[in-house]
Enzyme design. Structure first.
Site, PDB file in Angstrom:
ATOM      1  N   ASP A 438      50.066  44.862  48.935  1.00  0.00           N
ATOM      2  CA  ASP A 438      49.886  43.687  49.776  1.00  0.00           C
ATOM      3  C   ASP A 438      51.097  42.796  49.510  1.00  0.00           C
ATOM      4  O   ASP A 438      51.742  42.916  48.473  1.00  0.00           O
ATOM      5  CB  ASP A 438      48.588  42.978  49.401  1.00  0.00           C
ATOM      6  CG  ASP A 438      48.390  41.692  50.178  1.00  0.00           C
ATOM      7  OD1 ASP A 438      48.551  41.716  51.406  1.00  0.00           O
ATOM      8  OD2 ASP A 438      48.111  40.661  49.542  1.00  0.00           O
ATOM      9  N   ASP A 621      45.768  41.301  46.158  1.00  0.00           N
ATOM     10  CA  ASP A 621      45.161  40.158  45.473  1.00  0.00           C
ATOM     11  C   ASP A 621      44.151  39.402  46.312  1.00  0.00           C
ATOM     12  O   ASP A 621      43.332  38.670  45.786  1.00  0.00           O
ATOM     13  CB  ASP A 621      46.250  39.171  45.035  1.00  0.00           C
ATOM     14  CG  ASP A 621      46.771  38.344  46.198  1.00  0.00           C
ATOM     15  OD1 ASP A 621      47.077  38.945  47.252  1.00  0.00           O
ATOM     16  OD2 ASP A 621      46.874  37.122  46.054  1.00  0.00           O
TER      17      ASP A 621
END
Length: 728
Positions: A438, A621
């Site tokens: 990500d 996250d």
């Protein structure tokens, strides 16, 4: 009086014509338990799914609507030898904690007894080859019995209870041969002591329990660190919403009473309970759940909002598009539940091995006894030999082969900034050959920073920082931090979705959107970083543009290069805008990337890579990353991640550097190599030791010593996992 049980409250809809319930099950310790439970429940009519999660000892069940009572599942599990009850997070947590404490108490009792019995055995061993009197030897044997019998009765409970449940339901598990071996060894020792024999085997029995409890405690303690994380999403679900029942009247109603097309009121500070579209009002909302972005999103007419999003400032009217179990938040929960049930190759191998272990050991011991009796040995000698076979084949070395390496490797990884959150994470990480990152908060730092502070006059920047302290916006917080502001301007007024303004020495100052500060022309003329967010500051006629961004982690480029050098594929999947993802990918040398992806898109990409035979490591996250973290072969999150992502991820890394990702891979590959070595050592030990035990050469004491020696050997080999990582 007849007492009925009604568990319908815990039953949920699982799709068209299907119902679902989660049950907490006690006594699930190994892959054999999993296989037995799943086979037993799947055989029930109309059951469409029976899946055991060994980590949190939960059983997920689905069946055709209206065909079965949930009580029947609990009764069936009781027939299989397992106590079950509807899963509730609080009670499950308390049960896990108590079980861990109980195992630790058992281990403490067994270890203390082992040390004392071994000290008493030393003079007996030496006395048997010297001049010890029979009365003295009997005294030491009885003293050993006084210590070992009550200690074994207490410390052996985890094995005895499990074995009894299995036998009472006419089945077996791995604890049955362990219990039989310990009880026979103790029983034979008492008989030998009564008849003044030279040998007793109290030390063998209690030593065996100690080593087995070490393995069981390590295994249970590691599993406790991973929880049923889908339940954590409940905290984000608003149970009620303010629904417009008339154009000028609202009523607080349960979410279940809201349907698509209804209009709800979303006030500042409230968490949205539905998916919908803003039809009136202006505000800022925190949608990090959906996109992973830490920046607030301006909500105005036409802006979509999602359940779980937080309304920060203004009041909104929202037309509902989905509510209750149809929301995106509910979809994330379902994706997470499904992904958490995935099985590793090692678990499937353990299923098969565990089904074979108990019958093979029982058969070997029984045939040994019968064979010796057939060849003319006394029942006493034959049983002693059979006990030796049971003890020497104890799966202690096999049981410790993996946990010891995991313990040593996890300690070394912790020193390098990596925390394990899953018992088999090391095995799966070692197989990873493709990494998906990500962007926001993972490749970039979670905190915002001002990138053009040097180009703004110091006095102006200081004043902007003071004004920024009067706002709760994360961009304003970054400006205040960079300016070193200590005291806010108390007369400041914040305008929702625009910015903050105040009057200082008769001059109006503003901080916020460029349009709010009259600085649109500066933004259009400036060549700004595509990853940056822009905030403007005005003082009278003066205008300034402040550029704020999340910087890349300091070693991100070196980490990407190190992964590529290890022949590991790298790509970015981000919910962020395309310009920002493009800039990050170019800066890091990553060729493959996608922007604007949803949680379902990430799952689909992972499944596509899996279909190609790749082992995917997902590093993310945001809470929106939780389903993809769970669906990947293995996953990691930074310590700054959302709590749900941390709980879902198999590993969590500390600090600002990204280097722990590579360090963890290096450690895991070394650890997997040592795990395989340990397994071969354990298999080799059994290959050599079992024939010797069957031949009658060894006593139960020697068998226990040999078993302990094999365990020590695998533990010493595991220590090599402390030094594995290469420099980036």
């Amino acid at each position: 009086m007849q007492v009925t049980r009604d568990f319908s409250h815990y039953v949920k809809a699982a799709g068209p014509g299907l119902q679902h319930i989660d049950l907490a099950v006690e006594g699930v310790h190994c892959a054999g338990c999993m296989a037995k439970i799943e086979r037993g429940l799947s055989a029930m009519p109309d059951v469409t799914l029976a899946r055991v999660n060994l980590t949190n000892r939960r059983v997920a069940l689905e069946w055709k609507e209206g065909t079965l009572d949930p009580i029947s599942f609990i009764d069936r599990l009781a027939e299989l030898g397992y106590k079950a009850y509807p899963f509730e997070t609080a009670s499950a947590e308390a049960t896990e904690v108590e079980e861990s404490r109980f195992l630790l108490r058992c281990l403490g009792v067994a270890a203390f007894a082992t040390m004392n019995v071994m000290m008493l055995s030393i003079p007996v061993w030496s006395g048997n080859v010297s001049d010890m009197l029979p009365e003295q030897r009997d005294f030491f044997h009885w003293l050993s019995a006084l210590i070992a019998l009550p200690a074994a009765a207490y410390a052996g409970q985890p094995f005895f209870r499990s074995a009894w449940r299995a036998l009472s339901n006419k089945t077996t598990n791995m604890d049955v041969p362990i219990s039989i071996g310990v009880i026979l060894a103790l029983g034979m020792s008492v008989v030998e002591t009564i008849h003044h024999a030279e040998h007793a085997y109290f030390d063998a029995a209690i030593m065996l329990l100690t080593f087995l409890l070490v393995g069981r405690f390590l295994d249970q303690n590691m599993r406790r660190r991973t929880r049923a994380v889908a339940g954590n999403l409940a905290a984000l679900k608003a149970e009620t919403a303010a629904k417009f029942v008339r154009p000028d009247e609202v009523s607080q109603v349960p979410v279940g009473a809201i349907h698509p097309g209804d209009i709800v009121l979303l006030r500042p500070g409230e968490r949205c309970a539905v998916d919908g579209t803003v039809i009136e009002g202006r505000s800022e909302i925190d949608q990090s759940l959906i996109t992973g972005e830490t920046l607030y999103v301006t909500a105005e007419q036409g802006t979509p909002v999602y359940a779980g999003s937080m309304n920060v400032s203004g009041t909104l009217r929202v037309r509902v598009s989905a509510a209750s179990e149809a929301t995106l938040l509910a979809e994330i929960t379902r994706l997470l539940d499904n992904a958490l049930q995935a099985r590793s190759r090692y678990m499937r191998l353990a299923d098969r091995a565990s089904r074979l272990y108990a019958p093979v050991v029982h058969a070997a011991a029984l045939l040994t006894v019968l064979g010796w009796v057939f060849w003319g040995a006394s029942w006493h000698d034959a049983i002693v030999t059979g006990v030796a076979v049971l003890i020497i084949t104890c799966p202690c070395a096999l049981g410790l082969a993996i946990p010891t390496v995991q313990t040593v490797a996890s300690g070394a990884m912790f020193k390098s900034g990596v925390l394990l959150n899953s018992g088999d994470a090391i095995e799966r990480l070692a197989e990873a050959d493709h990494v998906i990152f990500d962007k926001t908060g993972t490749l970039t730092l979670p905190d915002l920073e001002v990138v053009n502070a040097s180009g703004i006059p110091a006095d102006i920047f200081k004043l902007a920082g003071q004004l920024a302290l009067s706002s709760h916006h994360p961009v304003a917080a970054a400006v205040a931090l960079a300016a070193g502001a200590k005291s806010p301007i108390l007369s400041a007024v914040e305008e929702a979705g625009q910015g903050v303004r105040a009057t200082v020495d008769g001059v109006e100052i503003r901080l916020g959107r460029p349009s709010f500060c009259g600085a649109e022309h500066l933004v259009m003329d400036a060549e700004l970083d595509p990853e940056a967010s822009v905030v403007a500051f005005s003082k009278g006629a003066e205008r300034f543009v402040i550029s704020v961004r999340q910087g890349l982690r300091p070693d991100a480029k070196a980490v990407i290069a190190a992964l590529q050098a290890r022949k590991i594929g790298v790509e970015i999947l981000s919910g962020d805008r395309e310009a920002a993802v493009t800039a990050a990918a170019r800066a890091l040398g990553i060729v493959e990337w996608r922007a604007g992806v949803t949680p379902a898109d990430k799952i689909a990409r992972i499944e596509e890579l899996k279909a190609r035979g790749m082992k995917v490591l997902m590093v993310g996250d945001g809470m929106n990353d939780a389903p993809s973290l769970a669906a990947a072969h293995v996953s990691m999150s930074p310590i700054s991640a959302a709590h749900l992502s941390q709980a879902t991820a198999d590993l969590v890394f500390l600090g600002k550097p990204l280097a722990p990702v590579v360090v963890a891979i290096d450690f895991s590959r070394k650890a997997l190599h040592l795990m395989r070595q340990n397994l071969w050592l354990a298999i080799g030990y059994n290959f050599l030791a079992v024939p010797i035990a069957i031949s009658g050469i060894v006593t139960p004491l020697i068998a226990a010593a040999a078993m302990s020696g094999s365990s020590i050997l695998v533990m010493l080999n595991a220590l090599r996992a402390r030094n594995a990582a290469r420099r980036i």
